[in-house]
Design a protein around this motif. Structure first.
Motif, PDB file in Angstrom:
ATOM      1  N   SER A  81     -29.555 -65.370 -22.462  1.00 59.14           N
ATOM      2  CA  SER A  81     -30.515 -64.254 -22.514  1.00 59.14           C
ATOM      3  C   SER A  81     -30.591 -63.544 -21.166  1.00 59.14           C
ATOM      4  N   THR A  82     -30.599 -64.311 -20.083  1.00 61.84           N
ATOM      5  CA  THR A  82     -30.632 -63.713 -18.754  1.00 61.84           C
ATOM      6  C   THR A  82     -29.387 -62.875 -18.503  1.00 61.84           C
ATOM      7  N   THR A  83     -28.235 -63.363 -18.937  1.00 62.39           N
ATOM      8  CA  THR A  83     -26.979 -62.633 -18.745  1.00 62.39           C
ATOM      9  C   THR A  83     -27.011 -61.302 -19.474  1.00 62.39           C
ATOM     10  N   ILE A  84     -27.447 -61.311 -20.725  1.00 57.37           N
ATOM     11  CA  ILE A  84     -27.514 -60.068 -21.500  1.00 57.37           C
ATOM     12  C   ILE A  84     -28.488 -59.082 -20.858  1.00 57.37           C
ATOM     13  N   TYR A 140     -39.881 -68.896 -22.953  1.00 58.06           N
ATOM     14  CA  TYR A 140     -38.569 -68.411 -22.545  1.00 58.06           C
ATOM     15  C   TYR A 140     -38.642 -67.106 -21.750  1.00 58.06           C
ATOM     16  N   PHE A 141     -39.853 -66.630 -21.477  1.00 58.92           N
ATOM     17  CA  PHE A 141     -39.997 -65.440 -20.636  1.00 58.92           C
ATOM     18  C   PHE A 141     -39.555 -65.701 -19.200  1.00 58.92           C
ATOM     19  N   VAL A 142     -39.196 -66.929 -18.902  1.00 65.41           N
ATOM     20  CA  VAL A 142     -38.692 -67.263 -17.568  1.00 65.41           C
ATOM     21  C   VAL A 142     -37.414 -66.488 -17.243  1.00 65.41           C
ATOM     22  N   ILE A 143     -36.771 -65.918 -18.272  1.00 63.07           N
ATOM     23  CA  ILE A 143     -35.554 -65.132 -18.028  1.00 63.07           C
ATOM     24  C   ILE A 143     -35.851 -63.890 -17.179  1.00 63.07           C
ATOM     25  N   LEU A 144     -37.082 -63.407 -17.212  1.00 59.61           N
ATOM     26  CA  LEU A 144     -37.407 -62.206 -16.429  1.00 59.61           C
ATOM     27  C   LEU A 144     -37.346 -62.469 -14.927  1.00 59.61           C
ATOM     28  N   PRO A 145     -38.021 -63.491 -14.405  1.00 62.77           N
ATOM     29  CA  PRO A 145     -37.847 -63.767 -12.970  1.00 62.77           C
ATOM     30  C   PRO A 145     -36.461 -64.306 -12.631  1.00 62.77           C
ATOM     31  N   PHE A 211     -33.409 -73.985 -10.718  1.00 55.77           N
ATOM     32  CA  PHE A 211     -34.323 -75.130 -10.778  1.00 55.77           C
ATOM     33  C   PHE A 211     -35.772 -74.759 -10.463  1.00 55.77           C
ATOM     34  N   LEU A 212     -35.989 -74.043  -9.351  1.00 57.40           N
ATOM     35  CA  LEU A 212     -37.339 -73.855  -8.821  1.00 57.40           C
ATOM     36  C   LEU A 212     -38.239 -73.097  -9.783  1.00 57.40           C
ATOM     37  N   LEU A 213     -37.769 -71.986 -10.343  1.00 51.84           N
ATOM     38  CA  LEU A 213     -38.614 -71.178 -11.217  1.00 51.84           C
ATOM     39  C   LEU A 213     -38.962 -71.922 -12.498  1.00 51.84           C
ATOM     40  N   THR A 214     -38.005 -72.654 -13.038  1.00 52.82           N
ATOM     41  CA  THR A 214     -38.265 -73.359 -14.292  1.00 52.82           C
ATOM     42  C   THR A 214     -39.276 -74.474 -14.117  1.00 52.82           C
ATOM     43  N   ILE A 215     -39.120 -75.264 -13.074  1.00 52.73           N
ATOM     44  CA  ILE A 215     -40.043 -76.385 -12.887  1.00 52.73           C
ATOM     45  C   ILE A 215     -41.449 -75.902 -12.531  1.00 52.73           C
ATOM     46  N   THR A 216     -41.549 -74.669 -12.010  1.00 48.68           N
ATOM     47  CA  THR A 216     -42.854 -74.105 -11.669  1.00 48.68           C
ATOM     48  C   THR A 216     -43.516 -73.452 -12.873  1.00 48.68           C
TER      49      THR A 216
END
Length: 277
Positions: A81-84, A140-145, A211-216
């Motif tokens: 999703s991030t790639t697209i 899954y909105f983590v794709i934005l940051p 790693f950092l953004l996901t674990i946060t």
């Protein structure tokens, strides 16, 4: 003369072989460790290259008991999703910078590149507060940051490739009645395929390893990606190194295959845009 040339080639081959061994050795050692039991890892066989009693227990544990495959699926969803998203936004941004003439274009490109130099720790706090207010934590909105990691580099790569495409092609398309979007999607992007392909691969790998953004932002195990899931492979008193090694070997395979299969396209995409014809 021939003897000295052969010696030079031999020396170069030795240096290259040694360098490749140094680069590959960490992954090779992790792969070997994944087949060792905990007793062998911490005992006398810790430095043994070939395990004395190879075992598949580490792999069966992380796949069927720890269910690492759920984290692999999360990583795949987030990375794809991030790639697209990055390809879409970077293409529009790079096309505007490449084709439109305005003051401060060089400054804008410099600012875009400067953004990629900021440490992730600086944006993690504000992003967490924003996601908390929007109710987007554990999603899954983590794709934005995620896009902040590779979007600046993607814009730079695509700008160099778009600049190489003659304006005459776009003028011909405009005369034929094509809109800006049609010109971008049917002419510019296909001709800049090496740059688009390279941006996609770099983005996918960066998102896969983040790693950092996901674990946060995603504290619930159901939304953990592979790097975060591996960090939780521990018991009350120690890290389960055998399971960590097995998980690392499994999750490294997709990115390793991508790089090996498309290494020529990656190199072409990174270098062709920088050569002025």
């Amino acid at each position: 003369m021939k003897t000295s040339k052969r010696k030079l080639v031999l020396l170069f081959s030795i240096v290259v072989t040694g360098y490749l061994f140094i680069m590959i050795f960490p992954f090779l050692w992790i792969f070997i460790t994944s087949f060792k039991s905990s007793g062998e890892i911490f005992g006398a066989g810790a430095f043994r290259f070939i395990p004395e009693e190879p075992t598949w227990k580490n792999y069966t544990t992380i796949l069927f008991e720890k269910e690492i495959w759920k984290a692999i699926m999360n990583s795949f969803i987030v990375a794809l999703s991030t790639t697209i998203y990055v390809i879409f936004v970077a293409s529009l941004c790079a096309y505007a910078i490449s084709r439109f003439h305005f003051k401060g274009k060089s400054i804008l490109l410099g600012l875009i590149l400067a953004v990629s130099m900021f440490p992730q720790m600086i944006i993690t706090g504000p992003v967490y507060n924003l996601f908390y207010d929007l109710g987007w934590l554990n999603s899954y909105f983590v794709i934005l940051p995620y896009s902040t990691i590779t979007l600046p580099m993607g814009v730079w790569i695509l700008v160099t490739h778009f600049n190489k495409i003659p304006l005459a092609l776009e003028e011909s398309a405009t005369i034929d009645g094509a809109t800006r979007i049609q010109t971008l999607t049917k002419i510019i992007i296909p001709l800049a395929a090496p740059g688009v392909f390279t941006t996609a691969i770099i983005t996918f790998i960066a998102a896969w390893n983040e790693f950092l953004l996901t674990i946060t932002l995603n504290t619930e195990p159901n939304y953990h990606t592979v790097p975060v899931a591996i960090s939780f492979l521990r018991d009350q008193f120690s890290i389960l190194w055998g399971e960590v090694a097995a998980a690392t070997a499994i999750v490294t395979i997709p990115t390793l295959i991508i790089v090996l299969l498309f290494q020529r396209q990656i190199v072409s995409g990174l270098t062709s845009g920088g050569v002025k014809e």
